[in-house]
Design a protein around this motif. Structure first.
Motif, PDB file in Angstrom:
ATOM      1  N   HIS A 117       0.837  -1.205   0.000  1.00 28.82           N
ATOM      2  CA  HIS A 117       0.000   0.000   0.000  1.00 28.82           C
ATOM      3  C   HIS A 117       0.868   1.250   0.000  1.00 28.82           C
ATOM      4  CE1 HIS A 117      -2.891   2.934   1.762  1.00 28.82           C
ATOM      5  NE2 HIS A 117      -3.759   2.255   1.037  1.00 28.82           N
ATOM      6  N   VAL A 118       1.850   1.293   0.863  1.00 29.28           N
ATOM      7  CA  VAL A 118       2.759   2.441   0.922  1.00 29.28           C
ATOM      8  C   VAL A 118       3.530   2.564  -0.390  1.00 29.28           C
ATOM      9  CG1 VAL A 118       4.859   3.335   2.035  1.00 29.28           C
ATOM     10  CG2 VAL A 118       2.963   2.494   3.432  1.00 29.28           C
ATOM     11  N   ALA A 119       4.020   1.436  -0.911  1.00 29.10           N
ATOM     12  CA  ALA A 119       4.767   1.464  -2.174  1.00 29.10           C
ATOM     13  C   ALA A 119       3.889   1.965  -3.318  1.00 29.10           C
ATOM     14  CB  ALA A 119       5.307   0.070  -2.488  1.00 29.10           C
ATOM     15  N   PHE A 120       2.634   1.573  -3.341  1.00 26.85           N
ATOM     16  CA  PHE A 120       1.725   2.046  -4.382  1.00 26.85           C
ATOM     17  C   PHE A 120       1.596   3.562  -4.343  1.00 26.85           C
ATOM     18  CE2 PHE A 120      -2.544   3.380  -5.641  1.00 26.85           C
ATOM     19  CZ  PHE A 120      -2.581   2.948  -6.950  1.00 26.85           C
ATOM     20  N   PHE A 121       1.322   4.116  -3.166  1.00 26.95           N
ATOM     21  CA  PHE A 121       1.144   5.559  -3.068  1.00 26.95           C
ATOM     22  C   PHE A 121       2.459   6.317  -3.288  1.00 26.95           C
ATOM     23  CE2 PHE A 121      -2.941   4.454  -1.249  1.00 26.95           C
ATOM     24  CZ  PHE A 121      -3.753   5.422  -1.824  1.00 26.95           C
ATOM     25  N   ARG A 122       3.567   5.709  -2.961  1.00 26.23           N
ATOM     26  CA  ARG A 122       4.867   6.373  -3.136  1.00 26.23           C
ATOM     27  C   ARG A 122       5.335   6.314  -4.578  1.00 26.23           C
ATOM     28  NH1 ARG A 122       8.313   9.644  -3.441  1.00 26.23           N
ATOM     29  NH2 ARG A 122      10.385   9.503  -2.556  1.00 26.23           N
ATOM     30  N   PHE A 123       5.286   5.133  -5.200  1.00 32.41           N
ATOM     31  CA  PHE A 123       5.912   4.966  -6.505  1.00 32.41           C
ATOM     32  C   PHE A 123       4.938   5.015  -7.689  1.00 32.41           C
ATOM     33  CE2 PHE A 123       8.737   2.723  -3.472  1.00 32.41           C
ATOM     34  CZ  PHE A 123       9.793   3.616  -3.540  1.00 32.41           C
ATOM     35  N   VAL A 124       3.693   4.622  -7.480  1.00 34.17           N
ATOM     36  CA  VAL A 124       2.726   4.658  -8.577  1.00 34.17           C
ATOM     37  C   VAL A 124       2.006   6.002  -8.603  1.00 34.17           C
ATOM     38  CG1 VAL A 124       0.657   3.584  -9.560  1.00 34.17           C
ATOM     39  CG2 VAL A 124       2.454   2.154  -8.564  1.00 34.17           C
ATOM     40  N   VAL A 125       1.490   6.413  -7.447  1.00 33.20           N
ATOM     41  CA  VAL A 125       0.781   7.691  -7.366  1.00 33.20           C
ATOM     42  C   VAL A 125       1.777   8.851  -7.346  1.00 33.20           C
ATOM     43  CG1 VAL A 125      -0.830   9.064  -5.962  1.00 33.20           C
ATOM     44  CG2 VAL A 125      -1.190   6.616  -6.243  1.00 33.20           C
ATOM     45  N   GLY A 126       2.951   8.612  -6.786  1.00 33.58           N
ATOM     46  CA  GLY A 126       3.996   9.636  -6.765  1.00 33.58           C
ATOM     47  C   GLY A 126       3.928  10.600  -5.594  1.00 33.58           C
ATOM     48  N   GLN A 127       3.351  10.164  -4.501  1.00 36.15           N
ATOM     49  CA  GLN A 127       3.277  11.031  -3.317  1.00 36.15           C
ATOM     50  C   GLN A 127       4.641  11.130  -2.652  1.00 36.15           C
ATOM     51  OE1 GLN A 127       0.226   9.382  -0.767  1.00 36.15           O
ATOM     52  NE2 GLN A 127      -1.081  11.139  -1.190  1.00 36.15           N
ATOM     53  N   PRO A 128       4.950  12.284  -2.104  1.00 37.12           N
ATOM     54  CA  PRO A 128       6.178  12.394  -1.305  1.00 37.12           C
ATOM     55  C   PRO A 128       6.062  11.505  -0.066  1.00 37.12           C
ATOM     56  CG  PRO A 128       5.308  14.572  -1.854  1.00 37.12           C
ATOM     57  CD  PRO A 128       4.281  13.568  -2.281  1.00 37.12           C
ATOM     58  N   GLY A 169      -0.094   8.352   3.999  1.00 34.70           N
ATOM     59  CA  GLY A 169      -0.818   7.997   5.213  1.00 34.70           C
ATOM     60  C   GLY A 169      -1.456   9.175   5.910  1.00 34.70           C
ATOM     61  N   VAL A 170      -1.354  10.357   5.316  1.00 30.49           N
ATOM     62  CA  VAL A 170      -1.926  11.560   5.937  1.00 30.49           C
ATOM     63  C   VAL A 170      -3.372  11.757   5.499  1.00 30.49           C
ATOM     64  CG1 VAL A 170      -1.716  14.075   6.112  1.00 30.49           C
ATOM     65  CG2 VAL A 170       0.331  12.652   6.136  1.00 30.49           C
ATOM     66  N   GLY A 171      -3.666  11.495   4.235  1.00 31.66           N
ATOM     67  CA  GLY A 171      -5.007  11.718   3.701  1.00 31.66           C
ATOM     68  C   GLY A 171      -5.975  10.618   4.067  1.00 31.66           C
ATOM     69  N   SER A 172      -7.247  10.957   4.022  1.00 32.16           N
ATOM     70  CA  SER A 172      -8.279   9.976   4.383  1.00 32.16           C
ATOM     71  C   SER A 172      -8.363   8.844   3.359  1.00 32.16           C
ATOM     72  CB  SER A 172      -9.634  10.656   4.555  1.00 32.16           C
ATOM     73  OG  SER A 172     -10.036  11.265   3.344  1.00 32.16           O
ATOM     74  N   LEU A 173      -8.045   9.109   2.087  1.00 32.09           N
ATOM     75  CA  LEU A 173      -8.057   8.043   1.084  1.00 32.09           C
ATOM     76  C   LEU A 173      -7.059   6.952   1.446  1.00 32.09           C
ATOM     77  CD1 LEU A 173      -8.896   6.822  -1.651  1.00 32.09           C
ATOM     78  CD2 LEU A 173      -7.050   8.179  -2.683  1.00 32.09           C
ATOM     79  N   GLU A 174      -5.848   7.344   1.822  1.00 30.74           N
ATOM     80  CA  GLU A 174      -4.830   6.356   2.185  1.00 30.74           C
ATOM     81  C   GLU A 174      -5.227   5.577   3.435  1.00 30.74           C
ATOM     82  OE1 GLU A 174      -3.968   9.641   1.924  1.00 30.74           O
ATOM     83  OE2 GLU A 174      -2.530   9.805   0.292  1.00 30.74           O
TER      84      GLU A 174
END
Length: 157
Positions: A42-53, A58-63
């Motif tokens: 999950h973290v890898a998806f948001f970091r590398f696919v979505v491109g979040q810093p 893990g800050v937003g409600s979606l995550e």
């Protein structure tokens, strides 16, 4: 899904609380391992696919809500797959426990989902749903009662 008739029906007996707790602890470690893998993915998806810093993951409600949903679904899939396939999780195999219908068949996916949902309620009520085994004449927990299933001990081989 076709239900299978299980073996050793005449030589089983209702499971007592200590065995159930032992299997629950064992399965808890397995579910925790699954959850760790899901959290990493999950973290890898948001970091590398979505491109979040990294500091925003893990800050937003979606995550937060997507991870929570994935964790609940993965636990339910783990138990549903195990119970409908042969009536046992790995922890239950270790403690020689099996979940079955009242008449000795593997449980249905619906019964399994009901067991999972009532298990969450049982635990949220400070474990009362499992302590119920001590008071029920047939040693049934709340998940057993509501899903119309039984948790039994298998004889030693």
């Amino acid at each position: 899904m076709v239900q299978r008739r299980l073996s050793q029906l005449d030589s089983t007996w209702p499971a007592a609380l200590p065995r159930r707790l032992g299997a629950m602890i064992y399965d808890g470690f397995l579910v925790a391992a699954i959850w760790i893998g899901i959290a990493i993915a999950h973290v890898a998806f948001f970091r590398f696919v979505v491109g979040q810093p990294a500091d925003e993951i893990g800050v937003g409600s979606l995550e937060v809500w997507s991870l929570r949903l994935l964790l609940v679904i993965s636990a339910m899939v783990f138990f549903t797959f195990s119970w409908t396939r042969g009536g046992m999780t790995l922890g239950m195999q270790t403690w020689r426990l099996r979940v079955q219908t009242v008449d000795g068949y593997t449980i249905t996916p619906l019964q399994s989902v009901v067991r999972c949902l009532i298990a969450w309620v049982s635990l949220a009520a400070f474990g009362l749903g499992y302590w119920w085994v001590l008071f029920d004449s047939e040693r049934r927990s709340w998940p057993d009662i509501v899903s119309n299933t039984r948790t039994v001990v298998l004889p030693k081989r």
